[in-house]
Write an enzyme that holds these catalytic residues in place. Structure first.
Site, PDB file in Angstrom:
ATOM      1  N   SER A   1       1.006  -1.282  -0.101  1.00 43.90           N
ATOM      2  CA  SER A   1       0.146  -0.028  -0.031  1.00 43.90           C
ATOM      3  C   SER A   1       1.009   1.100   0.135  1.00 43.90           C
ATOM      4  CB  SER A   1      -0.915   0.094   1.311  1.00 43.90           C
ATOM      5  OG  SER A   1      -1.475   1.310   1.397  1.00 43.90           O
TER       6      SER A   1
ATOM      7  N   HIS B   1      -0.646   3.826   0.875  1.00 43.72           N
ATOM      8  CA  HIS B   1      -1.682   4.825   1.796  1.00 43.72           C
ATOM      9  C   HIS B   1      -2.607   5.526   0.700  1.00 43.72           C
ATOM     10  CE1 HIS B   1      -2.131   5.424   6.132  1.00 43.72           C
ATOM     11  NE2 HIS B   1      -3.008   6.287   5.552  1.00 43.72           N
TER      12      HIS B   1
ATOM     13  N   ASP C   1      -3.542  -2.832  -1.766  1.00 45.57           N
ATOM     14  CA  ASP C   1      -4.281  -1.546  -1.637  1.00 45.57           C
ATOM     15  C   ASP C   1      -3.690  -0.536  -2.253  1.00 45.57           C
ATOM     16  OD1 ASP C   1      -5.726  -0.236   0.664  1.00 45.57           O
ATOM     17  OD2 ASP C   1      -3.916   0.820   0.527  1.00 45.57           O
TER      18      ASP C   1
HETATM   19  C1  FMN Z   1      -9.673   9.944   4.544  1.00 39.59           C
HETATM   20  C2  FMN Z   1      -8.977   8.642   4.597  1.00 39.59           C
HETATM   21  C3  FMN Z   1      -8.470   8.435   5.826  1.00 39.59           C
HETATM   22  C4  FMN Z   1      -7.668   7.220   5.932  1.00 39.59           C
HETATM   23  N1  FMN Z   1      -7.250   6.801   7.404  1.00 39.59           N
HETATM   24  C5  FMN Z   1      -6.565   5.744   7.331  1.00 39.59           C
HETATM   25  C6  FMN Z   1      -6.387   5.006   8.715  1.00 39.59           C
HETATM   26  O1  FMN Z   1      -6.569   5.533   9.563  1.00 39.59           O
HETATM   27  N2  FMN Z   1      -5.495   3.963   8.744  1.00 39.59           N
HETATM   28  C7  FMN Z   1      -5.155   3.559   7.453  1.00 39.59           C
HETATM   29  O2  FMN Z   1      -4.231   2.344   7.593  1.00 39.59           O
HETATM   30  N3  FMN Z   1      -4.997   3.901   6.341  1.00 39.59           N
HETATM   31  C8  FMN Z   1      -5.932   5.134   6.356  1.00 39.59           C
HETATM   32  N4  FMN Z   1      -6.393   5.450   4.925  1.00 39.59           N
HETATM   33  C9  FMN Z   1      -5.542   5.015   3.733  1.00 39.59           C
HETATM   34  C10 FMN Z   1      -6.587   3.747   3.265  1.00 39.59           C
HETATM   35  O3  FMN Z   1      -6.497   2.623   4.437  1.00 39.59           O
HETATM   36  C11 FMN Z   1      -6.152   3.248   1.965  1.00 39.59           C
HETATM   37  O4  FMN Z   1      -4.711   2.713   2.384  1.00 39.59           O
HETATM   38  C12 FMN Z   1      -6.154   3.990   0.763  1.00 39.59           C
HETATM   39  O5  FMN Z   1      -7.411   4.933   1.012  1.00 39.59           O
HETATM   40  C13 FMN Z   1      -6.300   3.082  -0.422  1.00 39.59           C
HETATM   41  O6  FMN Z   1      -6.300   3.957  -1.387  1.00 39.59           O
HETATM   42  P1  FMN Z   1      -7.752   4.254  -2.263  1.00 39.59           P
HETATM   43  O7  FMN Z   1      -8.391   5.201  -1.524  1.00 39.59           O
HETATM   44  O8  FMN Z   1      -7.131   4.498  -3.656  1.00 39.59           O
HETATM   45  O9  FMN Z   1      -8.491   2.703  -2.568  1.00 39.59           O
HETATM   46  C14 FMN Z   1      -7.032   6.371   4.906  1.00 39.59           C
HETATM   47  C15 FMN Z   1      -7.406   7.071   3.520  1.00 39.59           C
HETATM   48  C16 FMN Z   1      -8.402   8.215   3.421  1.00 39.59           C
HETATM   49  C17 FMN Z   1      -9.096   8.528   2.165  1.00 39.59           C
END
Ligand code: FMN
Length: 236
Positions: free
Chosen positions: A123, A125, A156
């Site tokens: 990922s 993120h 991810d």
């Molecule tokens: C608003 C927001 C908050 C997020 N908060 C977290 C979090 O608290 N912990 C975490 O592991 N990932 C967090 N993420 C990342 C997501 O878990 C994930 O890795 C990411 O959104 C994946 O990409 P995608 O949105 O393109 O599917 C967050 C993403 C967004 C958009």
């Protein structure tokens, strides 16, 4: 299956009450070991499928030019160190599988496996932590190679269609995680919107599999992919 962050508004019990699907509690170590351990143990007692650690937020997420303020103390959020000791520590807190999220290369993958990780999530993120980072899909083959089938590797970040899911599976992911499309589904139509997102992904996957001659998931292999290289496309 739903992955729930420790940064989410509700605690593990609220998620368990709200949802019947398998749940994974995703810890943030900057919350402190005591809170992480309490939540991980509570998740185990509540029957969660696994616990995990988000290990890529060494510096806090920036949104535009801003580091968002902490909901706890109103100060700018802080990142947290990530080391393999966190994985070893989590393995001692619960007897559930421990998932490590935020792996983007072979060295970190090997280190996580050696520390006892039971699954890895490749990922970036969702592109929120490092400008110009590689796409998670680009990092996936290197991580899959490094892990060598010892534990499952999930993908991810950037899944926007069923075709993206097929590509991730073809490159060795056991499953994918979906972030913002779920949020967009909620924003558009609540629970029905989320259902619609997954219906669209499923239909797209079926279409791509049909058109590439894959009757079942086991038939999805990297032989169906071509990569653009200088000088022309190459089969993978
Ligand atoms: C608003 C927001 C908050 C997020 N908060 C977290 C979090 O608290 N912990 C975490 O592991 N990932 C967090 N993420 C990342 C997501 O878990 C994930 O890795 C990411 O959104 C994946 O990409 P995608 O949105 O393109 O599917 C967050 C993403 C967004 C958009």
């Amino acid at each position: 299956m739903m992955f729930v962050s420790q940064a989410a508004k509700f605690n593990p019990k609220d998620w368990r009450d709200a949802d019947k699907s398998p749940l994974v509690f995703m810890a943030y170590m900057n919350r402190g070991k005591e809170e992480v351990s309490d939540y991980a143990k509570l998740s185990e007692d509540l029957g969660f499928a696994a616990v995990g650690i988000t290990m890529d937020t060494v510096r806090p997420v920036k949104i535009g030019d801003e580091v968002p303020l902490s909901t706890k103390d109103g100060k700018p959020r802080r990142g947290h160190k990530s080391t393999t000791k966190d994985i070893e520590w989590m393995k001692q807190q619960v007897s559930l599988p421990v998932v490590v999220k935020g792996i983007m290369g072979g060295d970190d993958a090997r280190a996580a496996v050696n520390a006892g990780a039971d699954a890895l999530v490749v990922s970036n993120h969702g592109g929120r932590i490092l400008d110009y980072n590689r796409a998670a899909l680009e990092a996936l083959p290197e991580v899959v190679d490094a892990v060598g089938g010892k534990i499952p590797v999930l993908l991810d970040s950037g899944i926007r269609s069923g075709g993206d899911i097929v590509k991730a599976l073809a490159l060795g992911a056991k499953a994918v995680l979906v972030g913002r499309p779920v949020a967009w589904g909620v924003g558009a139509f609540g629970a029905l919107g989320v259902e619609r997102v997954f219906t669209i992904f499923t239909e797209e996957m079926q279409r791509v599999m049909t058109m590439t001659g894959a009757a079942r998931i086991a038939d999805v292999t990297k032989s169906m992919l071509f990569r653009d290289e200088p000088g022309g496309a190459h089969a993978l």
